[in-house]
Design a protein around this motif. Structure first.
Motif, PDB file in Angstrom:
ATOM      1  N   UNK A 425      15.377 -26.745  44.637  1.00 31.14           N
ATOM      2  CA  UNK A 425      14.928 -25.414  44.256  1.00 31.14           C
ATOM      3  C   UNK A 425      13.740 -24.909  45.042  1.00 31.14           C
ATOM      4  N   UNK A 426      13.180 -25.726  45.919  1.00 29.98           N
ATOM      5  CA  UNK A 426      12.074 -25.237  46.751  1.00 29.98           C
ATOM      6  C   UNK A 426      12.569 -24.120  47.655  1.00 29.98           C
ATOM      7  N   UNK A 427      11.838 -23.006  47.664  1.00 30.90           N
ATOM      8  CA  UNK A 427      12.175 -21.892  48.553  1.00 30.90           C
ATOM      9  C   UNK A 427      11.542 -22.190  49.908  1.00 30.90           C
ATOM     10  N   UNK A 527      16.322 -23.816  48.999  1.00 27.29           N
ATOM     11  CA  UNK A 527      16.749 -22.438  48.760  1.00 27.29           C
ATOM     12  C   UNK A 527      16.156 -21.481  49.786  1.00 27.29           C
ATOM     13  N   UNK A 528      16.874 -20.388  49.971  1.00 25.70           N
ATOM     14  CA  UNK A 528      16.315 -19.251  50.684  1.00 25.70           C
ATOM     15  C   UNK A 528      16.393 -18.032  49.776  1.00 25.70           C
ATOM     16  N   UNK A 542      21.317 -24.455  58.267  1.00 27.73           N
ATOM     17  CA  UNK A 542      22.022 -25.693  57.909  1.00 27.73           C
ATOM     18  C   UNK A 542      21.271 -26.573  56.916  1.00 27.73           C
ATOM     19  N   UNK A 543      19.949 -26.393  56.802  1.00 32.50           N
ATOM     20  CA  UNK A 543      19.178 -27.195  55.847  1.00 32.50           C
ATOM     21  C   UNK A 543      19.147 -26.594  54.448  1.00 32.50           C
ATOM     22  N   UNK A 544      19.638 -25.376  54.310  1.00 28.84           N
ATOM     23  CA  UNK A 544      19.487 -24.645  53.049  1.00 28.84           C
ATOM     24  C   UNK A 544      20.863 -24.484  52.401  1.00 28.84           C
ATOM     25  N   UNK A 564      12.609 -21.714  43.068  1.00 30.34           N
ATOM     26  CA  UNK A 564      13.518 -21.007  42.183  1.00 30.34           C
ATOM     27  C   UNK A 564      13.349 -21.473  40.739  1.00 30.34           C
ATOM     28  N   UNK A 565      12.612 -22.539  40.551  1.00 32.77           N
ATOM     29  CA  UNK A 565      12.441 -23.100  39.213  1.00 32.77           C
ATOM     30  C   UNK A 565      11.299 -22.415  38.477  1.00 32.77           C
TER      31      UNK A 565
END
Length: 892
Positions: A425-427, A527-528, A542-544, A564-565
């Motif tokens: 969930x890290x943006x 996340x993005x 590719x990492x997201x 996102x959390x």
């Protein structure tokens, strides 16, 4: 104009002392064209087009009557030939189109024709906007360094396009660094009413176009009828071929009320996308009406129109009204043109405030703008709207249902050398990008105000977030600067990175290596959040793995939160210097505040200044040396090459043959997008395309993207069906472009299998599910399919543009009947397929498929040919639309 004028409606109007000829719809109705006044605005545009081009062959009196008679039932099965006024291209899809034109000149010369005959017959504008990548971000020199890198990577392509601008008539190139093609179209190229001088007469008619980008529809917001087509169709339109189409159904979308405080145009469009996807409007026109339009700016309308591909419609149209007139004037259009638009639209019954009755529609739906709430869409489809207040809970559910990660949802991975960690969930990407929103000053200036308020409270963007600002035009930079808000965006790392379509198309650039490494080590669902229109899996980076569409102000908010959390409607977004909690509502500007800044910061002089010399380009563009010959001197290049489409071609047509004992290259599920099929995004070193590039002396750091290499067939055919997230059900549980070669049973890349089958002289078929080919209008999704040796694609349903493109490349689209599917037939991929009736095929005809299983048993199923019109049949029989046009030109 060669009109027979069966309805005696050619008339003259005088505007500002100048005479214009036009085809009067009201007069045509008086002279027997009953029903014309009740048509939707979009069908009035089509009707005028047919009246103007009536020639007794491609357009007949019966065709014109069929459009007017549409009002009786709101639908029609009648085929018409439509001729748009112009063509718009961007460089990703435009380069291969120009490559094909150059190749057609070579082929015409080889067939004994005049290469000069291969030349656009209608105006074409190509805007170079898809090649800038976010390599550098968060610094004052990000823009300069990214532009330099762009020219280093794309010099060969740009040299080729500059040659095209000098070699072809009616062909202009807007250089890099100007803006996104759709915003340049909206702000400068489009005129709403077009004019053409012919034989000493000036004709006035609705501005219409087709574009090689699916979001061509954005200009529908200023009453310009246009939609995206593949480069294949666009080339045919350039070369004088009409767009063959059935008279469409038109869905009326009624808007009432006014957006509530805190809701943006982005929230509105995500709501519209969700509603129309649920309604089902694929292949249909959508037309907006109702009093609610009066409470939207033209830019709001353009935001809604832009995302027609996301809700599946051919177009999302707003008629001419007072807002259209004001926008044309405020963006620097010529005063006489503005007056012509008003007078012409009124004369034709196309001016919305003056029409008291509602048009006849096939069907309608309704939205009260007051019900719109702040929203996002994700994690991988634009229609999957999520209310902002529910976003955190929805992500937790997705983490479980989609990614099977809920049990380790709290996992954190320390970033090497840093005092922070990242987790599910890290943006890691927050991007203000894409034509959808950057055309709209309210959300762009709204983002700047959020940034200003955040900076005042001492908030900072989280250190693991890659931030970027890629406006759709240079005008955005001007009004952000005039409002004093660019400094605040810079303070949060939203520095200008380029003018173009970046993160939304996979040009997000690499994440910092240590962030990428942490994501890989933890197998994290990073996340993005982007202000774009596309969030398909594998597209952004590719990492997201989870991508959320959001308004520019929310992009800034999520960059501050970094995750996102979080429930941004209730939880603190951060803490100020006094360690006091700061909530989103504390930094969110009011609608009145945004409106006041828009009024003071956006001025007509900005548009006049920026577009005064739009085709000149910067010093990099001016320094490119290009040839000027009629045919192109093809270099030894890994970017552009003469494609093999016309090898061995003769002037005689060889009818298509039946397909005997074809092998299955892939079994695919629902919603396979052109992103899955067509090469897009980054090129992996271990992929067939990566290996080919390395064999040809290109190191992985210089690979650039598939999009940048669309002018070279050797790269593109190797990348077809090679998306990292595609799932071929012949290889269950495996992601990526792999298949099983039969009868060997060997697993290998799809390209390698196709080449192995080619050596065996074995034809191929592909099976898909519902909505096969959704997404961008990428011609390489069809070109690559053909070059791999695929004769037919068999699905439950097709998206409009890709179906057309397959036909345009001589690949047969077939649809299951009676609710059948490859799954219901129990296919595993080791079967062979024989298609009978291809050699004598007709539009929408039945085709018998004999499927033989590995054990020797067989079954026969009936498929429907997804060839809708006689024109499409001609293209298919010729082996493709380019072959059809080329034979015509060679015989001229």
């Amino acid at each position: 104009m060669a009109s027979l004028d069966s309805f005696k409606c050619r008339r003259e109007m005088i505007v500002d002392g100048k005479s214009y000829q036009y085809f009067d719809l009201k007069e045509a109705e008086k002279n027997g064209l009953t029903g014309a006044s009740k048509l939707p605005y979009t069908l009035k545009v089509l009707l005028e087009n047919l009246l103007r081009f009536e020639d007794g062959s491609t357009v007949t009196k019966a065709d014109i009557q069929a459009v007017a008679e549409w009002v009786k039932t709101g639908k029609s099965s009648h085929e018409i030939q439509y001729r748009p006024a112009r063509v718009l291209m961007q460089d990703f899809t435009g380069v291969p189109a120009v490559v094909d034109l150059a190749a057609m000149r070579d082929a015409t010369k080889a067939l004994g024709g005049d290469p000069k005959s291969v030349n656009p017959l209608v105006p074409v504008d190509l805007v170079i906007d898809h090649s800038v990548m976010v390599d550098v971000f968060g610094t004052a020199d990000s823009f300069k360094l990214n532009v330099e890198r762009e020219y280093e990577r794309n010099g060969e392509r740009y040299k080729f396009l500059k040659w095209g601008a000098s070699a072809f008539d009616n062909f202009r190139v807007v250089p890099p660094g100007t803006g996104i093609c759709h915003q340049v179209n909206l702000e400068y190229l489009a005129q709403t009413v077009w004019t053409k001088d012919e034989d000493g007469v000036t004709y006035a008619f609705p501005d219409t176009l087709v574009g090689t980008d699916s979001h061509t529809t954005m200009v529908n917001g200023m009453a310009v009828l246009g939609w995206g087509v593949g480069g294949i169709e666009a080339e045919a339109a350039m070369l004088g071929q009409p767009v063959s189409m059935l008279i469409p159904e038109v869905i009326g979308f009624k808007l009432t009320g006014k957006l509530p405080e805190g809701a943006t145009a982005t929230d509105l469009v995500l709501t519209v996308v969700q509603m129309l996807r649920k309604k089902g409007v694929v292949g249909k026109f959508v037309e907006f009406y109702g009093a609610g339009i009066d409470n939207l700016s033209l830019e709001d309308a353009a935001t809604i129109a832009n995302m027609a591909p996301e809700y599946g419609a051919t177009c999302g149209f707003f008629p001419v009204d007072n807002e259209t007139i004001e926008y044309l004037a405020s963006t620097g259009r010529d005063a006489s043109r503005v007056k012509l638009v008003k007078e012409y639209s009124r004369a034709q019954g196309m001016f919305r405030p003056e029409r008291t009755d509602e048009p006849v529609y096939t069907d309608t739906l309704h939205l009260d703008l007051a019900s719109v709430e702040p929203s996002l869409a994700g994690p991988k489809r634009p229609q999957d709207r999520v209310a902002l207040k529910d976003a955190a809970d929805e992500f937790a559910q997705v983490l479980d249902s989609e990614f099977k990660k809920l049990e380790d949802g709290g996992r954190q991975v320390r970033v090497e050398g840093e005092q922070y960690s990242v987790g599910h969930g890290s943006v890691v990407i927050a991007a203000i990008t894409s034509c959808t929103n950057t055309s709209n000053p309210s959300v762009m200036l709204g983002a700047g105000l959020v940034a200003r308020n955040a900076v005042k409270r001492g908030l900072k963007v989280q250190p693991w977030v890659k931030t970027s600002l890629a406006p759709g035009s240079q005008v955005v930079t001007d009004y952000l600067a005039r409002a004093g808000l660019q400094d605040d965006l810079d303070a949060l790392g939203f520095n200008l990175v380029g003018y173009g379509c970046t993160t939304c198309i996979g040009n997000s650039g690499p994440l910092p290596e240590k962030i990428s490494k942490a994501i890989a080590e933890g197998d994290l669902v990073a996340c993005s959040v982007l202000s774009g229109n596309r969030n398909f899996e594998g597209r952004v980076n590719p990492d997201v793995r989870a991508n959320y569409l959001a308004s520019p102000p929310l992009v800034v908010a999520y960059a501050l939160a970094g995750t996102m959390n979080i429930n941004l409607t209730e939880d603190p977004i951060g803490y100020d210097d006094n360690n006091e909690p700061v909530y989103l509502k504390d930094i969110w500007p009011s609608s009145a505040e945004i409106a006041e800044v828009v009024r003071s910061a956006v001025t007509p002089d900005m548009f006049a200044s920026r577009y005064a010399d739009v085709f000149k380009g910067d010093e990099y563009w001016q320094g490119i040396e290009s040839g000027s010959g009629l045919t192109y001197d093809w270099p030894d290049s890994t970017y552009v090459a003469n494609p093999p489409f016309f090898e061995g071609m003769t002037t005689d047509v060889t009818p298509p043959s039946d397909v005997k004992d074809a092998r299955i290259l892939g079994l695919f599920g629902d919603s396979i997008t052109t992103d899955h099929i067509s090469p897009a995004g980054s090129i992996k070193a271990a992929s067939p395309a990566g290996k080919w590039l390395q064999t040809n002396g290109v190191e992985p750091l210089e690979f650039n993207s598939y999009g940048a290499r669309r002018g070279h067939h050797d790269v593109m055919m190797r990348g077809t069906f090679a998306n990292i997230r595609i799932k071929n059900q012949m290889v269950p549980g495996v992601e990526g472009g792999v298949t099983i070669h039969h009868p060997s049973g060997e697993q290998m890349p799809i390209y390698d299998a196709a080449m192995k089958y080619a050596e065996e002289s074995r034809p191929l078929v592909v099976f898909g599910g519902k909505e096969y080919g959704t997404g961008s209008s990428r011609d390489w999704a069809a070109k690559g399919t053909r070059l791999l040796g695929v004769r037919a694609v068999i699905t439950e349903s097709f998206e409009r543009i890709h179906r057309s493109n397959l036909i345009g490349m001589g690949v047969l689209p077939l649809v299951f009947k009676d609710g059948q599917s490859w799954s219901s037939l129990g296919l595993k991929g080791d079967e062979t397929v024989t298609l009978d009736g291809v050699s004598a095929i007709t539009p929408r005809a039945d085709v018998k498929a004999v499927i033989t299983h590995a054990d020797g048993t067989s079954k026969t199923v009936t498929l429907r040919a997804a060839i809708d019109t006689e024109n499409e049949l001609d293209y298919f029989k010729n082996g493709g639309i380019l072959h059809y046009v080329l034979r015509q030109r060679a015989a001229a």
